[in-house]
Design a protein around this motif. Sequence first.
Motif, PDB file in Angstrom:
ATOM      1  N   SER A 136       0.847  -1.182   0.000  1.00 27.44           N
ATOM      2  CA  SER A 136       0.000   0.000   0.000  1.00 27.44           C
ATOM      3  C   SER A 136       0.883   1.232   0.000  1.00 27.44           C
ATOM      4  O   SER A 136       1.404   1.636   1.029  1.00 27.44           O
ATOM      5  CB  SER A 136      -0.928   0.023   1.220  1.00 27.44           C
ATOM      6  N   LEU A 137       1.055   1.821  -1.180  1.00 24.42           N
ATOM      7  CA  LEU A 137       1.933   2.986  -1.302  1.00 24.42           C
ATOM      8  C   LEU A 137       1.302   4.251  -0.730  1.00 24.42           C
ATOM      9  O   LEU A 137       1.930   5.298  -0.717  1.00 24.42           O
ATOM     10  CB  LEU A 137       2.309   3.197  -2.769  1.00 24.42           C
ATOM     11  N   GLU A 138       0.057   4.133  -0.260  1.00 25.52           N
ATOM     12  CA  GLU A 138      -0.525   5.245   0.478  1.00 25.52           C
ATOM     13  C   GLU A 138       0.061   5.317   1.884  1.00 25.52           C
ATOM     14  O   GLU A 138      -0.094   6.301   2.583  1.00 25.52           O
ATOM     15  CB  GLU A 138      -2.052   5.090   0.541  1.00 25.52           C
ATOM     16  N   ASP A 139       0.695   4.231   2.293  1.00 17.87           N
ATOM     17  CA  ASP A 139       1.369   4.221   3.598  1.00 17.87           C
ATOM     18  C   ASP A 139       2.816   4.628   3.393  1.00 17.87           C
ATOM     19  O   ASP A 139       3.564   3.945   2.714  1.00 17.87           O
ATOM     20  CB  ASP A 139       1.308   2.833   4.225  1.00 17.87           C
ATOM     21  N   TRP A 140       3.200   5.721   3.954  1.00 14.14           N
ATOM     22  CA  TRP A 140       4.582   6.173   3.803  1.00 14.14           C
ATOM     23  C   TRP A 140       5.269   6.263   5.159  1.00 14.14           C
ATOM     24  O   TRP A 140       6.258   6.958   5.318  1.00 14.14           O
ATOM     25  CB  TRP A 140       4.634   7.536   3.107  1.00 14.14           C
ATOM     26  N   SER A 141       4.713   5.558   6.143  1.00 19.81           N
ATOM     27  CA  SER A 141       5.305   5.635   7.480  1.00 19.81           C
ATOM     28  C   SER A 141       6.247   4.474   7.767  1.00 19.81           C
ATOM     29  O   SER A 141       6.743   4.338   8.870  1.00 19.81           O
ATOM     30  CB  SER A 141       4.202   5.659   8.547  1.00 19.81           C
ATOM     31  N   GLY A 142       6.481   3.603   6.758  1.00 20.37           N
ATOM     32  CA  GLY A 142       7.445   2.532   6.941  1.00 20.37           C
ATOM     33  C   GLY A 142       6.974   1.413   7.829  1.00 20.37           C
ATOM     34  O   GLY A 142       7.774   0.702   8.412  1.00 20.37           O
ATOM     35  N   SER A 143       5.676   1.203   7.934  1.00 22.36           N
ATOM     36  CA  SER A 143       5.143   0.151   8.795  1.00 22.36           C
ATOM     37  C   SER A 143       5.436  -1.215   8.200  1.00 22.36           C
ATOM     38  O   SER A 143       5.177  -1.467   7.019  1.00 22.36           O
ATOM     39  CB  SER A 143       3.632   0.334   8.962  1.00 22.36           C
ATOM     40  N   ALA A 144       5.962  -2.143   9.024  1.00 21.57           N
ATOM     41  CA  ALA A 144       6.328  -3.473   8.535  1.00 21.57           C
ATOM     42  C   ALA A 144       5.121  -4.263   8.065  1.00 21.57           C
ATOM     43  O   ALA A 144       5.241  -5.136   7.205  1.00 21.57           O
ATOM     44  CB  ALA A 144       7.062  -4.245   9.626  1.00 21.57           C
ATOM     45  N   CYS A 145       3.925  -3.965   8.609  1.00 26.93           N
ATOM     46  CA  CYS A 145       2.749  -4.739   8.230  1.00 26.93           C
ATOM     47  C   CYS A 145       2.325  -4.460   6.804  1.00 26.93           C
ATOM     48  O   CYS A 145       1.471  -5.155   6.268  1.00 26.93           O
ATOM     49  CB  CYS A 145       1.587  -4.458   9.190  1.00 26.93           C
ATOM     50  N   ASP A 146       2.887  -3.451   6.156  1.00 28.17           N
ATOM     51  CA  ASP A 146       2.552  -3.146   4.767  1.00 28.17           C
ATOM     52  C   ASP A 146       3.573  -3.709   3.786  1.00 28.17           C
ATOM     53  O   ASP A 146       3.582  -3.332   2.614  1.00 28.17           O
ATOM     54  CB  ASP A 146       2.439  -1.626   4.567  1.00 28.17           C
ATOM     55  N   TRP A 147       4.419  -4.618   4.244  1.00 24.15           N
ATOM     56  CA  TRP A 147       5.419  -5.231   3.365  1.00 24.15           C
ATOM     57  C   TRP A 147       5.212  -6.735   3.322  1.00 24.15           C
ATOM     58  O   TRP A 147       5.042  -7.379   4.354  1.00 24.15           O
ATOM     59  CB  TRP A 147       6.834  -4.904   3.852  1.00 24.15           C
ATOM     60  N   GLU A 148       5.203  -7.277   2.095  1.00 24.98           N
ATOM     61  CA  GLU A 148       5.004  -8.706   1.901  1.00 24.98           C
ATOM     62  C   GLU A 148       5.894  -9.197   0.765  1.00 24.98           C
ATOM     63  O   GLU A 148       6.425  -8.404  -0.020  1.00 24.98           O
ATOM     64  CB  GLU A 148       3.532  -9.005   1.571  1.00 24.98           C
ATOM     65  N   ALA A 149       6.020 -10.504   0.663  1.00 23.95           N
ATOM     66  CA  ALA A 149       6.773 -11.105  -0.432  1.00 23.95           C
ATOM     67  C   ALA A 149       6.066 -10.835  -1.753  1.00 23.95           C
ATOM     68  O   ALA A 149       4.830 -10.838  -1.838  1.00 23.95           O
ATOM     69  CB  ALA A 149       6.915 -12.608  -0.209  1.00 23.95           C
ATOM     70  N   SER A 150       6.845 -10.589  -2.796  1.00 26.39           N
ATOM     71  CA  SER A 150       6.274 -10.360  -4.112  1.00 26.39           C
ATOM     72  C   SER A 150       5.474 -11.577  -4.566  1.00 26.39           C
ATOM     73  O   SER A 150       5.830 -12.724  -4.302  1.00 26.39           O
ATOM     74  CB  SER A 150       7.390 -10.064  -5.112  1.00 26.39           C
TER      75      SER A 150
END
Length: 595
Positions: A177-191
Motif C-alpha cells: 500500500s503505497l498510500e502508507d509512507w510511514s514505513g510500517s512493517a505490516c505493509d510489506w510482503e513477499a512479491s
Amino acid sequence: MLYLGRTISYDGTKIQNFNQIMEYPRKILILLCLLCQLVAEAAGFGSIVFSEIMADPSPMVGLPDVEYIELYNRGDVSCSVKGWTLQVGDRVCILPDVVIRAGGYVVLLSSRVDVSMEVWADIDVALCEGFPALLNAGSDLVLYDEIGQRQAAVSYAVDQLLPAFKRSGGWSLECVSLEDWSGSACDWEASLDPCGGSPGRVNSGDRPTSCVELPACDRVYVPEKNCIELAFTEMLDTNGGERAFLFLESSDRTVLRVESVMPMCRRLRVYLSDTLRAGDWYRLHCRSLQAANGSVLADTLIEVALPLMPDSFQLTLNEVLFNPLSDGYDFVELYNRSESCLDVSRVLLAGADEQGKPGQGWPLSEERLCFYPGTYALVSRSTRTVLESYPSKAGVSDDGISLFLDMSGFPSMGDDAGHILLVSRSGSVLDEMQYDADMHSNLLAHVDGVSLEKVHVDGSSMRSDMWCSAASVFGFATPGCRNSQAGKISVQADTYLQTDADWLSPNSDGDHDVVLMQLRVPNAGIADVSLFHSSGYRAVHVLDHVWVGEETLFTWDGRDASGRLLSPGSYVLLLRFFSDRGQRITERKVLHLIP
C-alpha cells in the motif's frame, strides 16, 4: 548610506553600531528560516517512498542476480533526486541526477550492473556509485535530500517477512500500500510476481488500503536509570516528541526533555530529573503525540518501573511449539508471574547438553526492556510469522501488552523431544522444561503445528501433567495470550480438594479437556486421590500416595493408568490425606466425565 560597525545618527539619536538596529529583525529572520525548514520537511517527507526491496536475489527466480531498491513518487509533480543520500545501515551512497515522474518509479542499482539486459529496458534506473549491500538479516533504509532532510525511511528483515519457501532467495519485498509512507512493517510482503519481483511497475500485491492505525506504545525500555524510551507501532512525526506533552503523575521526578530517536523515529527518549528507584512504579502521561501520517495518539497512561533481574520461577515457560508447520517457526511463550517489572535483557533462552546443563543461549533482548507483571512474551525467530499462523486469538492478552521478541538465534528444538531452559547471564536456571511429543493428546491425528500449553502458570514446568495440547477451536496455539487450556480455581475456605470445574470433556476441542485440581492442606504429608465410578469400583489413581506440601496443583485428563479414556459418566473423587503431624483428612467430590 549606512555602514556596519560605525557610529551613525538617525533623527538626532546616536547609535554606536548598526548591528544593534538589525539584531531583532535578524533573530526574526533566523526563526522564519528554521520554521521554513520544518515546513519543508513536513511537506516533503513521504512524497518519495521506498516501494520494493530485493535483498536476496540468489538463487534467481526470474530476475537477474542483482540487488535493487525501488522508489515511488507519491507526489503530483516530478522530483529530482540529484545529490540525495541513500543510507543502508551505516553505509551511504549519493544518488545521481535522476528525475522521478509523478506517480512513477525509479530503480536504484549498483553502477556495476549491466543495464543493457532486456529486463531493465523499459524501466527508469539510477546507477549509484558505492551502492550499499542489502543484508538479508535486515537493515534500516533512510533517504535524505540534498540539504540533509529525511524524506523516507523503512526497516526490513527478509527472514521475518518472507514465507518459508521464499526465504532461500530470489524474491523481493514489496510495499502493498503505497498510500502508507510511514514505513510500517505490516505493509510489506513477499512479491507475488512470477518473476520474483516487479521492478519499475505496480507492485504485484498492491492494494488501495493501508494497515496504518493510530500509533500505540507497544514496549518500554529503560536504557539508563534516569531515561525512559518509549517504542511505538508507527513512525512518529520528526518533531512529535518535542511537541508532545509528557509528565509523571504524583512523583517528585519531572520530565526534563523529550527527544525523537532518529532516523526511524519510532521511539521517544524521555529524560528525567532523577533516577528511577528500584521497586517503585511511575505513571507517565503522554498527550498530543503525532504520527508521521498526521494521526494523533490518544491520551495514554504508561506505567513504568526500573526492570529487575528475575529470581527463580518469577519468569516461567508457559507455551512451546517445537514441531511447527513446514512454513512456520518454533516458538516459546513466557509469563511474568511476579509482581515486579523484569529485565529480559539479562535472561537467555538455551538448550541443554547431554547432562541436562544449559548449553548455548541467546538473550531475549539486547536492550533493557520492561516485562510487566501478569503479561506474556512471545520469542521466536519471526514472531510476525507465528502470529499470522495463529490469528484467532494470538497477541490478545487479558492482562496487558504482550511482548513479541524476534531473536537472532534460537535453541534447536527437536520434533520428538527436547529440553529448554531460561538462564540468567550468571548461569542460574530460572525455569526449564523437558518436552516430549507423547505429551500431546492421543486423540489428535497429527501434532504438526500444535503447541503444548501449561494448564496453570503456577504449575511446575518440569511436570508433564501440567502441559496439554492447545485447543483446536483456537487454531492449536495461543501465542502471546492466555492459554486455551488454562484453568482457574476459586479458593474456597471450607474444602481441601478444589477443581476448576465439576466436569471435563477430553476431546481436544479446548473446552475443559482436562480438569485442574488444587490440594490445600494445613501441613505436608501423604496424599492419595482416587477416582471411583458411581458403581463403586476404582477407575484410576490420580495421586498415588504422593508426598505433598501445603499447596499442590495437579490435573487429570480423563484417562486411566494405561492411557485409555474412561467411559462417560459420574465419578467420585476421594481424597485421603495423612499429615506428618498425625492429622487425617478425608474428602469426597463428584466429577462428571462428558463425551
